[in-house]
Scaffold this motif. Sequence first.
Motif, PDB file in Angstrom:
ATOM      1  N   UNK A   1      25.349  36.305  53.140  1.00 41.23           N
ATOM      2  CA  UNK A   1      25.785  37.821  53.023  1.00 41.23           C
ATOM      3  C   UNK A   1      26.405  37.593  51.646  1.00 41.23           C
ATOM      4  N   UNK A   2      26.782  36.609  50.946  1.00 38.87           N
ATOM      5  CA  UNK A   2      27.332  36.529  49.549  1.00 38.87           C
ATOM      6  C   UNK A   2      26.878  35.693  48.529  1.00 38.87           C
ATOM      7  N   UNK A   3      27.047  35.704  47.499  1.00 40.15           N
ATOM      8  CA  UNK A   3      26.494  34.805  46.273  1.00 40.15           C
ATOM      9  C   UNK A   3      27.991  33.881  46.206  1.00 40.15           C
ATOM     10  N   UNK A   4      27.429  32.568  45.982  1.00 38.84           N
ATOM     11  CA  UNK A   4      28.385  31.491  45.703  1.00 38.84           C
ATOM     12  C   UNK A   4      29.394  31.784  44.682  1.00 38.84           C
ATOM     13  N   UNK A   5      28.792  32.616  43.519  1.00 41.52           N
ATOM     14  CA  UNK A   5      29.690  32.735  42.523  1.00 41.52           C
ATOM     15  C   UNK A   5      30.751  33.741  42.812  1.00 41.52           C
ATOM     16  N   UNK A   6      30.474  34.711  43.920  1.00 41.45           N
ATOM     17  CA  UNK A   6      31.523  35.651  44.307  1.00 41.45           C
ATOM     18  C   UNK A   6      32.627  35.131  45.306  1.00 41.45           C
ATOM     19  N   UNK A   7      32.295  33.911  46.185  1.00 35.04           N
ATOM     20  CA  UNK A   7      33.341  33.653  47.268  1.00 35.04           C
ATOM     21  C   UNK A   7      33.775  32.165  47.018  1.00 35.04           C
ATOM     22  N   UNK A   8      33.138  31.378  46.254  1.00 37.61           N
ATOM     23  CA  UNK A   8      33.443  30.079  45.971  1.00 37.61           C
ATOM     24  C   UNK A   8      33.593  29.732  44.603  1.00 37.61           C
ATOM     25  N   UNK A   9      34.182  30.497  43.692  1.00 39.45           N
ATOM     26  CA  UNK A   9      34.765  30.073  42.220  1.00 39.45           C
ATOM     27  C   UNK A   9      36.190  30.564  42.160  1.00 39.45           C
ATOM     28  N   UNK A  10      36.643  29.943  41.261  1.00 38.34           N
ATOM     29  CA  UNK A  10      38.147  30.417  40.801  1.00 38.34           C
ATOM     30  C   UNK A  10      37.713  32.117  40.308  1.00 38.34           C
ATOM     31  N   UNK A  11      36.758  32.436  39.403  1.00 45.93           N
ATOM     32  CA  UNK A  11      36.505  33.496  38.666  1.00 45.93           C
ATOM     33  C   UNK A  11      36.052  34.453  39.732  1.00 45.93           C
TER      34      UNK A  11
END
Length: 230
Positions: free
Chosen positions: A30-40
């Motif tokens: 349901x989520x992009x990795x970039x949105x939920x698994x990065x400091x940014x």
Amino acid sequence: MDKIVILTGAGISAESGIETFRADDGLWAKHRVEDVATPEGFMRDPELVVNFYNARRAQAASVEPNAAHRALARLEEEHAGEVVVITQNVDDLHERGGTRNLYHMHGHLKGALCYACEHRWEAPMVMAPGDSCPACEAPAARPDIVWFGEMPYEMDRLFAHLAEADLFASIGTSGNVYPAAGFVAEARRAGAHTIEFNLERSAIGNQFAEHRIGPASRTVSDWVDELLTR
């Protein structure tokens, strides 16, 4: 086989009901990795990230260790030499299964981290954006998870264990994520026998001397029985 070093990944917890990173449905899909698994991603939308890990924390609390987790704990208890388990997983199924000599290289769902002073503490079941650090009182709490782009924990110690390994086993890992994907090469350089447990050969399967194909609850349990009856 005096010293056994074991790396575990999402595949060992999948049989308990924890969704793998590449699952076709569920939390990750349901989520992009970039949105939920990065400091940014956390800086852009801390509420999204905190709620995502709240959901993962609740999911992990709702499942139980499986036969593979318990088999590794039995190996640690009964093997005459040292057994070290390194996990890429952030759940606590190894601990609840009985493993004690354990390293969480990617952090832990039950942990909170202050990004202002780096203090760590036990996370509540439900974190909120802007939670205060109990040490410095800054509103800077985040999940104590190693995100993409961050350095996994205790790498010097993990490489030291790999350099001493007589046997290295990788269980339920994809072989796509470094530095863990490089552990087999480190163990081979140390002269260790290497074995992979997976549903199919991983991306680095050709680097292992031995393969056991099938669900970890069966293959790992059988392997531990073999080791302890030699």
